[in-house]
Design a protein around this motif. Structure first.
Motif: not given
Length: 406
Positions: A29, A230, A234, A240, A243
């Motif tokens: 990821p 992923p 953003q 994070k 993701m």
């Protein structure tokens, strides 16, 4: 084989499979985002993600041939887990993009041993249960990927980018130790693969067809959930951990659909229709990615795309070997997985180039449209060969086989 070994071989094998894919996917990821954080371009990030597929493409046929030749499938599985540990540990201590490129090639070498996972596991089942076996092992494949992805995203968000590589290496070490207790099984009467046997396998029409369809399947998968979805997230404000959640919720339906599609659904509506439905779902919900207004909508649509991937993957894998004689199965699986490794390489490479030259959104639209076209190609090209044909070939007298080849 003793009764005690029979009682634990399948649960142990499923556990080792889960640990293997967990260790391989904790970095998925965040990998593309991580190398871009280190200064890589979209194109270089795509090359790094794709290198995993390229090394598989080069190694899987040799692994399958050697495996069929010497019947040492458990040994290859142990090597695969060792390589996954080394790849994760190497990325942990290196922040050089070139080194990460090489280490992802090593991870691809680890994944090349998936040939032996699938063939050894299939040997625990009757030949007519191959689709069921592939559905079961695909479930644990997806479950390992899914838990690894979620753990990798959580560790990266709470500690550091590198923490996701560390947890992968630790879990891989546990799987490596457990692999020594796997039960080896092969047909004592199966002929060892020869050069002419390799050529015969490579000319098989069904194998060529499902391998071609799987190239396009892997382009779709590695361009999106295991590549740049992923990164796109953003732009919608994903962290994070988000993701990791995105890749998790893209993979969780894949695990469920692998089990359902590989057993119940393939018997209910037919293997061909399961594959077509899988490509349609994956393609449509990839085309929609660029127009989604929120991370929540991205999460929902990619879960539906994951459902499609779970339908198609185990059935295509089963069709690659279902009709093959036992002595040629690992070679056929190696050929199949090597060919679809091309898709693992081309998918992220294309998306990386699209991100630099066009936009990621346009890249998603092109890849999604390709998935829909592949559904149509599957309708035209797939012809299901009953498993009984292979069994008939195996029991036929050697003289008949010789005359047929002549």
């Amino acid at each position: 084989m003793s009764e005690s070994s029979r009682s634990y071989r399948i649960p142990l094998f499923c556990t080792v499979t889960l640990l293997f894919w967990f260790s391989m996917y904790t970095c998925v990821p965040i990998l593309a985002a991580y190398v871009e954080y280190l200064g890589a371009s979209h194109k270089m990030a795509g090359m790094i993600v794709g290198m995993y597929g390229l090394s598989q493409m080069l190694l899987r046929i040799p692994v399958g041939i050697v495996s069929d030749r010497f019947h040492k499938r458990r040994l290859f599985i142990s090597f695969g887990l060792l390589f996954s540990v080394l790849a994760g540990a190497g990325i942990l201590i290196s922040q050089e993009v070139t080194w990460i490129l090489l280490l992802r090639a090593l991870a691809g070498a680890a994944a090349a041993t998936w040939v032996d996972f699938t063939i050894l596991f299939a040997s625990y089942y009757k030949q007519e249960e191959t689709t069921k076996a592939m559905g079961t092992i695909s479930f644990y494949n997806s479950l390992g990927q899914m838990t690894g992805i979620l753990s990798g995203g959580w560790f990266a968000d709470h500690f550091s980018w590198e923490a996701s590589f560390l947890i992968g290496a630790v879990v891989g070490t546990i799987g490596f130790a457990a692999s020594f207790f796997l039960v080896e099984k092969f047909d004592d009467n199966a002929q060892k693969i020869t050069y002419s046997g390799v050529v015969e396998v490579a000319k098989d029409r069904t194998l060529l067809t499902v391998s071609f369809l799987s190239i396009l399947f892997q382009v779709l998968t590695f361009a999106t959930v295991f590549g740049f979805t992923p990164v796109f997230a953003q732009s919608l404000g994903a962290t994070k951990l988000d993701m990791g959640l995105l890749t998790f919720f893209s993979t969780f339906p894949t695990a469920l659909a692998s089990w359902i599609g590989g057993s119940y659904l393939s018997r209910k509506i037919g293997e061909k229709n399961v594959v077509i439905a899988g490509f349609v779902l994956s393609g449509v919900f990839t085309v929609l990615i660029p127009v989604l207004p929120s991370f929540g909508m991205l999460l929902f649509t990619q879960a539906l795309a994951g459902l499609g991937r779970g339908f198609a993957s185990p059935v295509l894998m089963s069709l690659s070997i279902k009709h093959m004689e036992s002595g040629k199965r690992a070679t056929a699986m190696g050929f199949y997985q090597a060919i679809y490794g091309l898709g693992m390489f081309l998918g992220p490479l294309f998306m990386g180039a699209a991100g630099d030259w066009l936009t990621l959104g346009q890249g998603f639209m092109i890849v999604g449209a390709l998935g829909c076209v592949t559904a149509w190609l599957a309708h035209l090209m797939l012809r299901i060969v009953p498993a009984g044909k292979a069994a008939a070939r195996e029991t036929a007298p050697a003289s008949n086989a010789t005359n047929a080849r002549g």
